[in-house]
Design an enzyme around this catalytic site. Structure first.
Site, PDB file in Angstrom:
ATOM      1  N   SER A  92      10.362 -28.638 -19.504  1.00 29.56           N
ATOM      2  CA  SER A  92       8.962 -29.222 -19.643  1.00 29.56           C
ATOM      3  C   SER A  92       7.850 -28.293 -19.659  1.00 29.56           C
ATOM      4  O   SER A  92       7.998 -26.944 -19.539  1.00 29.56           O
ATOM      5  CB  SER A  92       8.861 -29.975 -17.901  1.00 29.56           C
ATOM      6  N   LYS A  93       6.738 -28.832 -20.021  1.00 33.41           N
ATOM      7  CA  LYS A  93       5.573 -28.086 -20.346  1.00 33.41           C
ATOM      8  C   LYS A  93       5.102 -27.236 -18.922  1.00 33.41           C
ATOM      9  O   LYS A  93       4.721 -26.242 -19.001  1.00 33.41           O
ATOM     10  CB  LYS A  93       4.661 -28.896 -20.654  1.00 33.41           C
TER      11      LYS A  93
END
Ligand code: GLU
Length: 478
Positions: free
Chosen positions: A249-250
């Site tokens: 994930s970012k």
């Protein structure tokens, strides 16, 4: 059937990460495969998360990778504007329509009241407190300047079902759905509302996005139903994991496209690899050019199960693309990596020739060739090679002849150096592999090097080659 229209709807919150790029890629490939249109829409209604420059990153990344949009903020189209913050009035107009039909209502609850709602299994659900306010009262309070939001009025009973192309029938009990906010107190729509309005007004008939939206989609469908609009087809994509437990994930700072480029991956390899994160073609091929992806992509090949982002596999694919680059392209692409370190002093053409077939990413070049700049001591054990019958004793015996031989070489090329070393092995009556092995170790001090003795000597030049051999020879004697 109507022309297929898919879209990529990123929020400009930073770099474009692997998951976002995959959504864009699949939506693009699916549209192109079916002679459809691919639309780019910028979802910037969450002003708090807006990052300056992020829209340019989105344009740049998509253009760079060839994921070109038919309609979008900068290229226009019949359904613009394609930036949500420029569509603010549309959302309010449609929210008011829902208020009129009883599918939405004004809510004036204060933050304090909301914070004190009963906690049900760790979540505070809105209790429809403002649903029963009369229209007159709501209008009076709005006119008096009170802050308000507009909420969706979820049915208390029944269930909502839809069919996702990948995950099949998804059913949610309506009683589980909270009366979500459609219009925030700053007048901006929430993502949950804007995506439906825009997808409908932009005539999007196939929504492809990450699995995190699978369970919110019933809420969106209730909005489509409330307006009497046709629901789109939904294709949710499996999660991309960092490992068995963690999502890529970012927020964990995991790979963005630009990071991967900086790390020395080629765009074709990145796109090829990303295509395989959740999809495989019928023929199970792995290395596919962008053109091949366009031909082979098929939603039936999207998997339900999570896929793990495997940097080793990406590196392997990258090495295949590197190997097939024409040498001039390789040299041009490698230039920044060569120019930014000690390698700028070496013959670039030779460095490239040596390294092209031996690296998986461009960022490896510097480390792999560090021995060209650093040379001090050699572990005598390294001379041992049972197959070639070489060891430190042999090295001690033959290194003076190697030095002698190479100092007589006038044409300092890989071929003549190789011929000289092979000629020497015949003169010394020992295996050619043994001479090449000893020379390579004496030149580099490393068990494994990209390239053999003659290639490395060519790169080092005569003076440095002889200096190193002499030093190694002395080390063996001490
Ligand atoms: N703006 C949303 C995001 O970036 C888009 C989700 C969607 O495709 O509907 O996650």
């Amino acid at each position: 059937m109507d022309q297929l229209r898919t879209r990529f709807a990123p929020s400009p919150t930073g770099y474009l990460h692997v998951g976002g790029l995959r959504s864009a890629l699949y939506s693009y490939l699916y549209a192109k495969k079916n002679n459809g249109k691919f639309i780019l829409r910028i979802e910037d209604t969450d002003q708090g998360r807006y990052v300056e420059g992020a829209v340019e990153i989105i344009y740049r990344t998509l253009r760079d990778t060839g994921i070109l949009w038919d309609e979008g903020p900068d290229v226009g189209g019949d359904y613009g504007p394609y930036i949500q913050s420029e569509r603010k009035n549309e959302y309010l107009y449609y929210a008011k329509k829902l208020v009129e039909s009883g599918h939405a209502y004004y809510c004036f609850c204060t933050e304090e009241r909301l914070a004190n709602l009963p906690d049900v299994n760790g979540a505070r659900r809105y209790d429809k407190h403002c649903l029963h306010l009369s229209r007159e009262e709501a209008e009076r309070r709005i006119a008096a300047g009170e802050k308000y939001v507009i909420r969706q009025n979820m049915p208390a009973e029944g269930s909502t079902t839809y069919r996702d192309v990948v995950y099949g029938d998804i059913t949610i009990e309506n009683s589980e759905l909270e009366d979500q906010i459609l219009i925030k107190s700053d007048g901006m729509p929430t993502y949950n509302f804007a995506n439906v309005i825009d997808d409908h007004l932009m005539n999007i008939n196939c929504v492809m996005r990450g699995i995190e939206y699978l369970s919110s989609t019933p809420k969106y469908n209730l909005l489509y139903d409330a307006f009497g609009w046709e629901r789109p087809t939904y294709i949710h994509m499996p999660p991309i994991m960092k490992d068995a437990q963690h999502k890529l994930s970012k927020r964990n700072g995991d790979a963005s496209y630009e990071d991967l480029i900086k790390k020395g991956y080629l765009k074709d390899a990145i796109i090829n690899y990303i295509a395989l994160l959740g999809w495989s073609p019928k023929d199970d091929s792995e290395k596919m050019s962008f053109e091949e992806l366009k031909q082979k992509f098929d939603v039936a090949g999207i998997n339900k199960s999570p896929s793990i982002f495997d940097p080793m596999k990406l590196a392997w694919l990258n090495s295949l693309y590197i190997k097939e680059m024409p040498p001039e392209d390789f040299a041009e692409y490698a230039a920044p990596w060569l120019d930014n370190c000690y390698l700028k002093n070496f013959n670039k053409q030779l460095v490239c020739k040596l390294i092209q077939s031996r690296i998986e990413t461009f960022a490896e070049i510097e480390d792999k060739l560090r021995f060209l700049a650093e040379f001090d001591k050699i572990d005598a054990e390294l001379y041992v090679n049972q197959k070639q019958k070489a060891d430190a004793a042999l090295a001690k015996e033959i290194l003076p002849s190697v030095i002698q031989k190479l100092s007589n070489v006038t044409e300092w090329t890989n071929q003549s150096l190789f011929d000289a070393l092979v000629g020497l092995s015949a003169e010394l009556n020992c295996k050619k592999g043994a001479v090449l092995w000893v020379a390579r170790i004496a030149l580099t001090g490393l068990a494994v090097t990209p390239g053999g003795a003659s290639e490395i000597a060519e790169l080092l030049g005569k003076q440095e080659t002889l200096r190193r051999l002499d030093l190694s020879n002395k080390m063996l004697k001490s």
